[in-house]
Enzyme design. Sequence first.
Site, PDB file in Angstrom:
ATOM      1  N   GLU A 230      -9.206  -5.211  -4.292  1.00  0.00           N
ATOM      2  CA  GLU A 230      -9.072  -4.533  -2.980  1.00  0.00           C
ATOM      3  C   GLU A 230      -9.281  -2.806  -2.350  1.00  0.00           C
ATOM      4  O   GLU A 230      -9.312  -3.007  -1.573  1.00  0.00           O
ATOM      5  CB  GLU A 230      -7.652  -3.768  -3.632  1.00  0.00           C
ATOM      6  CG  GLU A 230      -7.068  -4.197  -4.659  1.00  0.00           C
ATOM      7  CD  GLU A 230      -5.518  -4.333  -3.096  1.00  0.00           C
ATOM      8  OE1 GLU A 230      -5.954  -3.995  -2.501  1.00  0.00           O
ATOM      9  OE2 GLU A 230      -4.751  -5.419  -3.125  1.00  0.00           O
TER      10      GLU A 230
ATOM     11  N   HIS B 126      -7.822  -5.775   0.638  1.00  0.00           N
ATOM     12  CA  HIS B 126      -6.874  -4.929   0.984  1.00  0.00           C
ATOM     13  C   HIS B 126      -5.879  -5.548   2.222  1.00  0.00           C
ATOM     14  O   HIS B 126      -6.503  -5.071   2.994  1.00  0.00           O
ATOM     15  CB  HIS B 126      -7.502  -2.804   0.448  1.00  0.00           C
ATOM     16  CG  HIS B 126      -5.998  -2.671   0.622  1.00  0.00           C
ATOM     17  ND1 HIS B 126      -4.791  -2.409  -0.101  1.00  0.00           N
ATOM     18  CD2 HIS B 126      -4.843  -1.596   1.644  1.00  0.00           C
ATOM     19  CE1 HIS B 126      -3.848  -1.812  -0.399  1.00  0.00           C
ATOM     20  NE2 HIS B 126      -4.151  -1.124   1.518  1.00  0.00           N
TER      21      HIS B 126
ATOM     22  N   SER C 183       0.964  -1.200   0.175  1.00  0.00           N
ATOM     23  CA  SER C 183       0.368   0.117  -0.309  1.00  0.00           C
ATOM     24  C   SER C 183       0.951   1.548   0.101  1.00  0.00           C
ATOM     25  O   SER C 183       1.887   1.696  -1.343  1.00  0.00           O
ATOM     26  CB  SER C 183      -1.031   0.018   0.808  1.00  0.00           C
ATOM     27  OG  SER C 183      -1.956   0.997   0.963  1.00  0.00           O
TER      28      SER C 183
END
Length: 518
Positions: free
Chosen positions: A332, A424, A217
């Site tokens: 995600e 995510h 990320s």
Amino acid sequence: MKISPRALMMGLSTGLLVACASPGNNTDTDLTTTAKIESGLVRGQGAEVKKFYGIPYAAAPIGDLRWKPPQPANPWTGVRDATSFGDFCVQPQEYPEQRGGMSEDCLNLNVWTPAKRKNERLAVIVWIHGGGFAYGSGSHPSYDGEALARRGVVVVSLNYRLGLLGFMAHPQLTAESPHRASGNYGLMDQTAALKWIQRNIAAFGGDPANVTVMGQSAGAHAISTLMTTDLAQGTFQKAIMQSVGVMRPTMSLKEAEQYGLRFGSDVGSLRKLPATDFVELLKKQSSSRALATGRPVSIINDGYVVKTPDYQAYASGKFAKVPILVGNNENEGGGATRNWPIKTVADFRGFVQQSFKGKEQAAWAAYAVPSDDKVPQALADIFADTEYLFGTRELLAQYQKHGLKSYRYVFTRHRNDAAATAIHGDELQFVFDNLQSPHRGKNRPFNAVDAAVAKSMANAWAQFAKTGDPNSNNGSAWKTYDVSSQYYMEFGASPVLRSGYSGKGIDFVRDHFDAVRR
């Protein structure tokens, strides 16, 4: 019996060689729990894997050093205890399980090494944590490096300044800088840590010429930027980027400076505030943001650390041409958009049109839904496309354009055979083989299939760090990426090579970003 002088000398020589080879006489080359680095001696702990926690790589960025580039760590006398984690950087209370305290004096790193001798020159993995440039640390249990280190690599995790302390630009900060730039202090911290590793990792049996930066990320976004900045060149030889936000719009220095003025016009006064005040100040700011605009507390095109927006740097070939392993999770956007107040087709259409002004019709053609029940997934898809999938595909295309090696993965494992798709961050404990670690105060259940997937992912990541190829034993199951076949390794119940993964509307996102950049 009479012994000739020549035989006597040979016997003495052999005896000396045997003595030198014996473990008890190798104290000068054996790696113990005490290591000598540039600042002094540090004492860690452990046997098969030795662990050194909380080592300062830079001076505390406090007082006059707040919003300044990182300075060298102060040396010490005697032996510094490195058996407890150092403080993590100032942030909101997101992770109750984080180890260590919280303070502004947080520029430290941790080392896990399986090396038995100082001269082993093992491959090195440097972990840069995510968390939206606002929270996280190298000491989080999910990122514990011991399981990876047991695979024959040295693992380093680090802290870097976060939030307004790490990424605030301000006209007065720009004026006092010799580079006429401000912001990106967290990126400077990461660069300082990488340079520290170049100078010191050999003391832990690591090879400074075989370093892989690895992040997720915001950490992956930082790595994609480190690949383009002059400041970090030569500090790593490979990169692993999980859920990377590369090639998204980012703020210019002027835009970021105007945002910084919201928190005060006088930097001298701001330097006197307690560090935790900046967490509260940031909370009071509106978090609403169109999907296709730059984030205010993030990487800034400041003209010094970031001289060129990443899409230009990659297109022109001005980046570190190192092998990469890059990928994303199946859904995600599913976690990020779960609680957004957008529930109906009308709500969603208004959101799409607001996010892509001037391209409303094309945007709706890409993401239109027929009924309210389809809105949650469509919202997750548009978030994933703009944040991660568009940039990942473009980065991989640029890699092929420049004739470089890349590998792609997609993580689809439903932990503990749950029905929910992988969102995510779900892959993090798998790649570290730390499924038992707490996260946000909870221990999530896992089963034998999860354990097998974690083992295969951690093995592949470690192998890539060693050789630039995630395949073990000269195998070739995981093929390199190319734009025609678009190979990727799917990590579901077991690794399977597939091709052709794409987001729902990333062609539209590509065209939109191309238009707004002109």
